[in-house]
Design an enzyme around this catalytic site. Structure first.
Site, short mmCIF file in Angstrom:
data_model
loop_
_atom_site.label_atom_id
_atom_site.label_comp_id
_atom_site.label_asym_id
_atom_site.label_seq_id
_atom_site.Cartn_x
_atom_site.Cartn_y
_atom_site.Cartn_z
NE ARG A 88 -4.34 -0.11 2.30
CZ ARG A 88 -5.35 -0.96 2.32
NH1 ARG A 88 -5.13 -2.25 2.22
NH2 ARG A 88 -6.57 -0.53 2.44
NE ARG A 127 -16.98 -3.17 3.40
CZ ARG A 127 -15.71 -3.05 2.99
NH1 ARG A 127 -15.19 -3.97 2.21
NH2 ARG A 127 -14.98 -2.02 3.34
P1 AP5 Z 1 -8.87 -3.26 3.86
O1 AP5 Z 1 -9.77 -4.20 4.53
O2 AP5 Z 1 -7.86 -3.78 2.91
O3 AP5 Z 1 -9.78 -2.13 3.22
P2 AP5 Z 1 -9.67 -1.41 1.80
O4 AP5 Z 1 -8.48 -1.52 0.97
O5 AP5 Z 1 -10.08 -0.04 2.16
O6 AP5 Z 1 -10.57 -2.27 0.96
P3 AP5 Z 1 -12.05 -2.61 1.18
O7 AP5 Z 1 -12.18 -3.94 1.84
O8 AP5 Z 1 -12.81 -1.50 1.80
O9 AP5 Z 1 -12.48 -2.65 -0.36
P4 AP5 Z 1 -12.33 -3.77 -1.46
O10 AP5 Z 1 -11.70 -3.16 -2.67
O11 AP5 Z 1 -11.70 -5.03 -0.94
O12 AP5 Z 1 -13.85 -4.00 -1.79
P5 AP5 Z 1 -14.80 -5.22 -1.39
O13 AP5 Z 1 -14.59 -6.36 -2.31
O14 AP5 Z 1 -14.70 -5.49 0.07
O15 AP5 Z 1 -8.05 -2.40 4.94
C1 AP5 Z 1 -8.69 -1.85 6.08
C2 AP5 Z 1 -7.66 -1.11 6.92
O16 AP5 Z 1 -6.63 -2.03 7.36
C3 AP5 Z 1 -6.91 0.00 6.21
O17 AP5 Z 1 -7.62 1.23 6.21
C4 AP5 Z 1 -5.63 0.07 7.05
O18 AP5 Z 1 -5.85 0.74 8.27
C5 AP5 Z 1 -5.35 -1.39 7.36
N1 AP5 Z 1 -4.49 -2.02 6.34
C6 AP5 Z 1 -4.84 -3.03 5.50
N2 AP5 Z 1 -3.81 -3.34 4.69
C7 AP5 Z 1 -2.78 -2.52 5.03
C8 AP5 Z 1 -1.46 -2.34 4.55
N3 AP5 Z 1 -0.98 -3.07 3.54
N4 AP5 Z 1 -0.69 -1.39 5.15
C9 AP5 Z 1 -1.14 -0.65 6.17
N5 AP5 Z 1 -2.39 -0.75 6.66
C10 AP5 Z 1 -3.22 -1.68 6.10
O19 AP5 Z 1 -16.24 -4.60 -1.74
C11 AP5 Z 1 -16.80 -3.53 -1.03
C12 AP5 Z 1 -18.34 -3.62 -1.10
O20 AP5 Z 1 -18.76 -3.52 -2.46
C13 AP5 Z 1 -18.92 -4.95 -0.61
O21 AP5 Z 1 -20.16 -4.68 0.02
C14 AP5 Z 1 -19.13 -5.80 -1.87
O22 AP5 Z 1 -20.17 -6.72 -1.72
C15 AP5 Z 1 -19.46 -4.71 -2.89
N6 AP5 Z 1 -18.92 -5.00 -4.23
C16 AP5 Z 1 -17.69 -5.49 -4.52
N7 AP5 Z 1 -17.50 -5.58 -5.85
C17 AP5 Z 1 -18.66 -5.12 -6.42
C18 AP5 Z 1 -19.08 -4.95 -7.77
N8 AP5 Z 1 -18.26 -5.28 -8.80
N9 AP5 Z 1 -20.30 -4.45 -8.00
C19 AP5 Z 1 -21.10 -4.11 -6.96
N10 AP5 Z 1 -20.78 -4.25 -5.66
C20 AP5 Z 1 -19.56 -4.75 -5.38
#
Ligand code: AP5
Length: 221
Positions: A88, A127
């Site tokens: 990241r 979500r």
């Molecule tokens: P993390 O859990 O990794 O959160 P993020 O990157 O913000 O990603 P999300 O899970 O929010 O989004 P996503 O792209 O995976 O989407 P998802 O498939 O879930 O990290 C959380 C925290 O942890 C960070 O803020 C940080 O503090 C820490 N952290 C993690 N990694 C780190 C690192 N490397 N370094 C430092 N800190 C770190 O989908 C989201 C929603 O949309 C769901 O409801 C899903 O059902 C829906 N959805 C998904 N795809 C679609 C689609 N194509 N169409 C319609 N709806 C959809």
């Protein structure tokens, strides 16, 4: 198959990583999921990470790089892995390179899920997750069969603490300033491949499978 999924919060990285890891039988390494589990279990790393996560800030590099280094050196990572949410920032990307080199491995591709900000915000505010089996839903796009109840284990669904609007905005800012520069880093290494995170789940999944087929990216023997 050694992949990195890169993109803003809500791009659908976790959703695609879950289905891809099942399809190709390779491990899904989500630093977000691993950290949330550590917070839930009050481990040393979890206690350290908690406040960063609640603010939508990046958890210190040494914590996450260690988690990933340990996970990809395990036996079941030999066939391949999908890194979701890691690296990241540049320092994590450089550390990953070093660790892969030590393991005699190379990344096959970095998939960039280019996604509109309004898509991210709509998905994250809607979500809902199951606190027990961790299944992921969306109030409009992927609703559970019964209102606010997990299809698999009937537990009441909850909203992630960092899915409140203010924290989402901060996560997007952190993404722009710290993670987005990795697009150039991986373009220079000829690993970056852009896809649209705005597409629906099944269409994007089919696109990804077609890309892997064309580039002959598959699990290792
Ligand atoms: P993390 O859990 O990794 O959160 P993020 O990157 O913000 O990603 P999300 O899970 O929010 O989004 P996503 O792209 O995976 O989407 P998802 O498939 O879930 O990290 C959380 C925290 O942890 C960070 O803020 C940080 O503090 C820490 N952290 C993690 N990694 C780190 C690192 N490397 N370094 C430092 N800190 C770190 O989908 C989201 C929603 O949309 C769901 O409801 C899903 O059902 C829906 N959805 C998904 N795809 C679609 C689609 N194509 N169409 C319609 N709806 C959809």
């Amino acid at each position: 198959m050694r992949l990195v999924l890169l993109g803003p919060p809500g791009a659908g990285k976790g959703t695609q990583a879950t289905v891809l890891s099942k399809e190709y039988n390779v491990i899904h390494v989500s630093t977000g999921d691993i950290l949330r589990e550590a917070v839930k279990n009050s481990t040393k790393a979890g206690n350290l990470a908690k406040s960063y996560m609640e603010r939508g800030e990046l958890v210190p590099d040494e914590i996450v790089t260690k988690i990933v280094a340990e996970r990809i050196s395990m036996e079941d990572a030999k066939k391949g892995f999908i890194l979701d949410g890691f690296p990241r920032n540049r320092s994590q990307a450089e550390e990953l390179e070093k660790n892969l080199k030590n393991l005699g491995m190379k990344l096959d591709m970095v998939l960039y899920f280019k996604t509109k900000e309004r898509t991210s915000i709509g998905r994250l505010t809607g979500r809902r997750v199951c606190p027990k089996c961790e299944l992921n839903y969306h109030v409009k796009n992927r609703p559970p069969k019964e209102d606010n109840v997990c299809d698999a284990c009937a537990t009441a669904l909850v909203q992630r603490k960092d899915d409140k609007v203010e924290t989402i905005k901060n996560r997007l800012k952190v993404y722009e300033s710290q993670t987005k520069p990795l697009l150039d880093f991986y373009t220079d290494k000829r690993l970056l491949h852009e896809v649209s995170g705005d597409k629906d789940v099944n269409t994007l999944f089919a696109d990804l499978k077609a890309i892997f087929g064309k580039k002959n990216i598959r699990p290792h023997d």
